[in-house]
Structures are given as C-alpha cells and as structure tokens.
Design a protein around this motif. Sequence first.
Motif, PDB file in Angstrom:
ATOM      1  N   PRO A  26       0.774  -1.250   0.000  1.00 15.58           N
ATOM      2  CA  PRO A  26       0.000   0.000   0.000  1.00 15.58           C
ATOM      3  C   PRO A  26       0.803   1.298   0.000  1.00 15.58           C
ATOM      4  CG  PRO A  26       0.129  -0.841   2.227  1.00 15.58           C
ATOM      5  CD  PRO A  26       0.869  -1.839   1.348  1.00 15.58           C
ATOM      6  N   LEU A  27       2.125   1.256  -0.086  1.00 14.76           N
ATOM      7  CA  LEU A  27       2.916   2.491  -0.018  1.00 14.76           C
ATOM      8  C   LEU A  27       3.908   2.587  -1.174  1.00 14.76           C
ATOM      9  CD1 LEU A  27       4.039   3.032   3.692  1.00 14.76           C
ATOM     10  CD2 LEU A  27       2.056   3.951   2.524  1.00 14.76           C
ATOM     11  N   ASP A  28       4.263   3.824  -1.521  1.00 18.83           N
ATOM     12  CA  ASP A  28       5.343   4.064  -2.477  1.00 18.83           C
ATOM     13  C   ASP A  28       6.667   4.136  -1.716  1.00 18.83           C
ATOM     14  OD1 ASP A  28       3.784   4.066  -4.696  1.00 18.83           O
ATOM     15  OD2 ASP A  28       3.884   6.222  -5.078  1.00 18.83           O
ATOM     16  N   CYS A  29       7.154   3.004  -1.262  1.00 18.82           N
ATOM     17  CA  CYS A  29       8.426   2.937  -0.555  1.00 18.82           C
ATOM     18  C   CYS A  29       8.968   1.525  -0.677  1.00 18.82           C
ATOM     19  CB  CYS A  29       8.282   3.332   0.923  1.00 18.82           C
ATOM     20  SG  CYS A  29       7.307   2.172   1.910  1.00 18.82           S
ATOM     21  N   THR A  30      10.219   1.350  -0.277  1.00 17.02           N
ATOM     22  CA  THR A  30      10.857   0.036  -0.323  1.00 17.02           C
ATOM     23  C   THR A  30      11.188  -0.400   1.093  1.00 17.02           C
ATOM     24  OG1 THR A  30      11.833   0.542  -2.482  1.00 17.02           O
ATOM     25  CG2 THR A  30      12.800  -1.285  -1.232  1.00 17.02           C
ATOM     26  N   LEU A  31      10.597  -1.511   1.536  1.00 16.44           N
ATOM     27  CA  LEU A  31      10.862  -2.005   2.883  1.00 16.44           C
ATOM     28  C   LEU A  31      12.352  -2.268   3.075  1.00 16.44           C
ATOM     29  CD1 LEU A  31       7.976  -4.554   3.612  1.00 16.44           C
ATOM     30  CD2 LEU A  31       8.348  -2.339   4.705  1.00 16.44           C
ATOM     31  N   GLY A  32      12.861  -1.849   4.239  1.00 17.66           N
ATOM     32  CA  GLY A  32      14.263  -2.043   4.550  1.00 17.66           C
ATOM     33  C   GLY A  32      15.158  -0.955   4.009  1.00 17.66           C
ATOM     34  N   LYS A  33      14.594  -0.066   3.192  1.00 12.93           N
ATOM     35  CA  LYS A  33      15.377   1.027   2.621  1.00 12.93           C
ATOM     36  C   LYS A  33      14.841   2.367   3.106  1.00 12.93           C
ATOM     37  CE  LYS A  33      16.969   3.039  -1.729  1.00 12.93           C
ATOM     38  NZ  LYS A  33      16.933   2.936  -3.226  1.00 12.93           N
ATOM     39  N   ASP A  34      13.585   2.671   2.797  1.00 10.46           N
ATOM     40  CA  ASP A  34      13.027   3.953   3.216  1.00 10.46           C
ATOM     41  C   ASP A  34      11.698   3.808   3.954  1.00 10.46           C
ATOM     42  OD1 ASP A  34      11.602   3.168   0.992  1.00 10.46           O
ATOM     43  OD2 ASP A  34      12.248   4.839  -0.261  1.00 10.46           O
ATOM     44  N   CYS A  35      11.371   2.583   4.374  1.00  7.55           N
ATOM     45  CA  CYS A  35      10.227   2.344   5.255  1.00  7.55           C
ATOM     46  C   CYS A  35      10.410   0.984   5.910  1.00  7.55           C
ATOM     47  CB  CYS A  35       8.898   2.420   4.500  1.00  7.55           C
ATOM     48  SG  CYS A  35       8.677   1.152   3.227  1.00  7.55           S
ATOM     49  N   HIS A  36       9.618   0.707   6.925  1.00  4.95           N
ATOM     50  CA  HIS A  36       9.692  -0.570   7.627  1.00  4.95           C
ATOM     51  C   HIS A  36       8.340  -0.862   8.253  1.00  4.95           C
ATOM     52  CE1 HIS A  36      10.273   2.384  10.835  1.00  4.95           C
ATOM     53  NE2 HIS A  36       9.910   1.463  11.699  1.00  4.95           N
ATOM     54  N   ILE A  37       8.135  -2.101   8.691  1.00 10.18           N
ATOM     55  CA  ILE A  37       6.907  -2.450   9.413  1.00 10.18           C
ATOM     56  C   ILE A  37       7.215  -2.389  10.901  1.00 10.18           C
ATOM     57  CG2 ILE A  37       5.121  -4.177   9.814  1.00 10.18           C
ATOM     58  CD1 ILE A  37       5.536  -5.186   6.996  1.00 10.18           C
ATOM     59  N   GLN A  38       6.594  -1.428  11.573  1.00  9.61           N
ATOM     60  CA  GLN A  38       6.848  -1.190  12.988  1.00  9.61           C
ATOM     61  C   GLN A  38       6.036  -2.124  13.885  1.00  9.61           C
ATOM     62  OE1 GLN A  38       8.957   1.341  14.508  1.00  9.61           O
ATOM     63  NE2 GLN A  38       8.509   0.075  16.295  1.00  9.61           N
ATOM     64  N   GLN A  39       4.773  -2.370  13.527  1.00  6.36           N
ATOM     65  CA  GLN A  39       3.882  -3.201  14.347  1.00  6.36           C
ATOM     66  C   GLN A  39       2.999  -4.053  13.447  1.00  6.36           C
ATOM     67  OE1 GLN A  39       4.326  -3.004  17.561  1.00  6.36           O
ATOM     68  NE2 GLN A  39       4.930  -0.918  18.098  1.00  6.36           N
ATOM     69  N   ALA A 198      -0.791 -10.484  -2.533  1.00  5.37           N
ATOM     70  CA  ALA A 198      -0.627 -10.915  -3.915  1.00  5.37           C
ATOM     71  C   ALA A 198       0.859 -11.104  -4.165  1.00  5.37           C
ATOM     72  CB  ALA A 198      -1.199  -9.874  -4.867  1.00  5.37           C
ATOM     73  N   GLY A 199       1.273 -12.309  -4.459  1.00  4.28           N
ATOM     74  CA  GLY A 199       2.693 -12.594  -4.613  1.00  4.28           C
ATOM     75  C   GLY A 199       3.330 -12.812  -3.255  1.00  4.28           C
ATOM     76  N   PRO A 200       4.667 -12.825  -3.192  1.00  7.57           N
ATOM     77  CA  PRO A 200       5.354 -13.043  -1.910  1.00  7.57           C
ATOM     78  C   PRO A 200       4.985 -11.962  -0.906  1.00  7.57           C
ATOM     79  CG  PRO A 200       6.877 -13.255  -3.761  1.00  7.57           C
ATOM     80  CD  PRO A 200       5.606 -12.681  -4.323  1.00  7.57           C
ATOM     81  N   PRO A 201       4.718 -12.322   0.344  1.00 11.42           N
ATOM     82  CA  PRO A 201       4.370 -11.308   1.347  1.00 11.42           C
ATOM     83  C   PRO A 201       5.567 -10.428   1.677  1.00 11.42           C
ATOM     84  CG  PRO A 201       4.677 -13.437   2.397  1.00 11.42           C
ATOM     85  CD  PRO A 201       4.721 -13.684   0.909  1.00 11.42           C
ATOM     86  N   PRO A 202       5.334  -9.206   2.129  1.00  8.12           N
ATOM     87  CA  PRO A 202       6.455  -8.371   2.579  1.00  8.12           C
ATOM     88  C   PRO A 202       7.275  -9.131   3.613  1.00  8.12           C
ATOM     89  CG  PRO A 202       4.431  -7.089   2.502  1.00  8.12           C
ATOM     90  CD  PRO A 202       4.041  -8.520   2.281  1.00  8.12           C
ATOM     91  N   PRO A 203       8.600  -9.110   3.517  1.00  2.60           N
ATOM     92  CA  PRO A 203       9.435  -9.886   4.444  1.00  2.60           C
ATOM     93  C   PRO A 203       9.322  -9.393   5.875  1.00  2.60           C
ATOM     94  CG  PRO A 203      10.787  -8.416   3.122  1.00  2.60           C
ATOM     95  CD  PRO A 203       9.409  -8.362   2.537  1.00  2.60           C
ATOM     96  N   TYR A 204       9.414 -10.338   6.811  1.00  2.00           N
ATOM     97  CA  TYR A 204       9.366 -10.011   8.238  1.00  2.00           C
ATOM     98  C   TYR A 204      10.774  -9.664   8.715  1.00  2.00           C
ATOM     99  CZ  TYR A 204       8.680 -10.550  13.285  1.00  2.00           C
ATOM    100  OH  TYR A 204       8.628 -10.337  14.654  1.00  2.00           O
ATOM    101  N   GLN A 205      10.928  -8.484   9.299  1.00  6.11           N
ATOM    102  CA  GLN A 205      12.203  -8.061   9.871  1.00  6.11           C
ATOM    103  C   GLN A 205      11.975  -7.813  11.361  1.00  6.11           C
ATOM    104  OE1 GLN A 205      15.250  -7.813   8.657  1.00  6.11           O
ATOM    105  NE2 GLN A 205      16.198  -6.842  10.431  1.00  6.11           N
ATOM    106  N   PRO A 206      12.635  -8.552  12.263  1.00  8.80           N
ATOM    107  CA  PRO A 206      12.330  -8.500  13.698  1.00  8.80           C
ATOM    108  C   PRO A 206      12.953  -7.318  14.432  1.00  8.80           C
ATOM    109  CG  PRO A 206      14.095 -10.063  13.323  1.00  8.80           C
ATOM    110  CD  PRO A 206      13.667  -9.574  11.960  1.00  8.80           C
ATOM    111  N   GLY A 207      13.140  -6.201  13.756  1.00 10.78           N
ATOM    112  CA  GLY A 207      13.809  -5.035  14.314  1.00 10.78           C
ATOM    113  C   GLY A 207      14.930  -4.635  13.379  1.00 10.78           C
TER     114      GLY A 207
END
Length: 324
Positions: A26-39, A198-207
């Motif tokens: 849902p965002l225009d960003c790249t996980l692990g680069k300029d955004c992350h999943i906090q919760q 849809a496709g591979p889920p966003p990867p889980y990063q534990p911090g």
Amino acid sequence: MRLAALIATVSLAAPVAASDFRLQFPLDCTLGKDCHIQQFVDHDPGPGATDFTCGTLSYEGHKGTDFALPYLTDMEAGVAVRAAADGVVRGTRDAMPDAYATDANAAAIKGRECGNGVVLRHAGGWETQYCHMKRGSIQVETGAQVRAGDVLGEVGLSGKSQFPHLHLSVRRDGAVVDPFAPHSADRCGTPAKDTLWAGPPPPYQPGGLLGAGFSTGVPAYDTIKQGHADETPLDAQAPAVVFWAYAYGGRAGDQLELTVTGPDGALVSDSTVLDRNQAQFFRAAGRRLRRDRWPDGTYTGTARLLRDGQLVDSYSHSMTIPAR
C-alpha cells in the motif's frame, strides 16, 4: 461517515476460508530502505501482545499493520498511500493535524484515533482501512470506485500516533484479519504459507536500524525523529565527533554496537545492552577533540544490532573532512 466507529466495534476474526481477495503493497516505498513495518496485528488472546511469528512487534489489542517512515522529513517530502485492492470508498476524513499524540491533545483525538484516513469496501464482505494520513492529502471521495494501486493520499502523523506511518487494517464482515496470517487470529508461530498478499508477502524483519549520522554532540531524540540530526560533514575543528544510530524493534538483552574509524584508525568503540523492550530508540557515542583539528580524510560509523549474539541488522555512514 465516522471512521472512528469502525475502529471501536471490530474484533479479531476467526480463521478465514480461502479467498480470492488479495492485497497489493500500500505504499510508495521500499521495505528495509526507506520504510519498515513497525507493528503487526496482535495475536495474543490474553493481556499480552505478540505478532504472528510470536515476536514482539505488536502491542495489546493492535488491529492492523503499521508501515512506518524513518523521519518526519520523509513524511513532509510525501509518500503516497495506494489502494491495496479494488473497491469502493466507504468514508474519508482529511482535516486532522499532523502532530504527535500527547496528553495535551488527547481530548481532541478521542474518538478519532485513526486520524485522517480512508475506508474501502471490497467484494465478499472485505474492508481495508488506511489511518494516520497527512492532512489535506486525501484524493478520493465517498462512493468513488478505486482500483488496486490508485493513490488515496499520503502517509501522515494524524490521530493517535507517535511516528509517521500508515496503519492498514483488514476486516471481513467486521472482524479483523491479519493479512500475514489470516488463519490464526489467536495463535502465533511459523509464518503462514497462505497469506492475503498478492505474490510473496512483505518480508518479516524482527527489528533493525532506521538510520545513523554524525553530530558535534549527542542529539535530542526529537531532532533525530524529525530527520535533522545528521550534521555531516563535520568541521575539522568540531568540538567532538559523535556517531548516533536510530533503531526499532529493540528487545531486552539486545546489544547495539557503535564504532567509528577515521584516517588514524579506530576512533570510537561502544556497546550498549537494552534493559527493556523499546519500539524505537537511539544511542550515541563519540570522542572530544584533543588537538587543534581532526585529521583529514574519511570517517566511517557503523551500527550493529545483535540479538542472542546474532546480527539483526547493520548500518554504516561515512563523511569526509577535507584537507586544509
């Protein structure tokens, strides 16, 4: 339509049956680069909290996924929020200010914890809700049809929020569904193979590390969160060289190592062990100037987050002090 009413009445869903309903990122960003999943969604049916992996990236009663930006400057630059699936706009809100939730504004936020946002209705009883969006950014109206990927607005800091992020809630027939583990609302464990993505889920990063930089003294935490703490490059006569690192998802017992190497070799070596879980935190270490100027050349700071002796994440940042 009141977005808050939807938040107040939902419950955790029972395991859902296989469905054709799938979500786009849902965002225009790249996980692990300029955004992350906090919760993530809370999977603990009791008073505690755990994410779907039995990790600590959740809190009691959390009913969505928080896609976060590192700094307020990222939010101010603008990061688009996009519809995760085809649907119809059920309601919007767009007038709440972008501000940290505090005791002073708690009364104004009460009943509108979602802040600015959009609710989409999808086929098969599904809904998605997008919270904490930037004031004045909403680009859709109630009743409009949207396609997956259409821009809804931008990430913000409105409502009950302590960092710029998008809170995405997924519901079916009014009950919360975790898109990462739709079949296990009240338990956690091995990540599910069948998700709603849809496709591979966003990867889980534990911090991990959100960023790092150099300054002439230990920066204020608010300055780091705003994105203004990095003073690179420092002046050759700076009173001190301080390296700081900003991180998320810290657990009690985690170790954060900070090192700096300069033209003459090792300059800083520091290690801190967290005494409690911390959703976001920073640490800093440095050295004062002991002669007339710092040596010319490149200075590299490296932060390493360790858990049980294993590397969780690392981040390096360099600067150059030019020759006189």
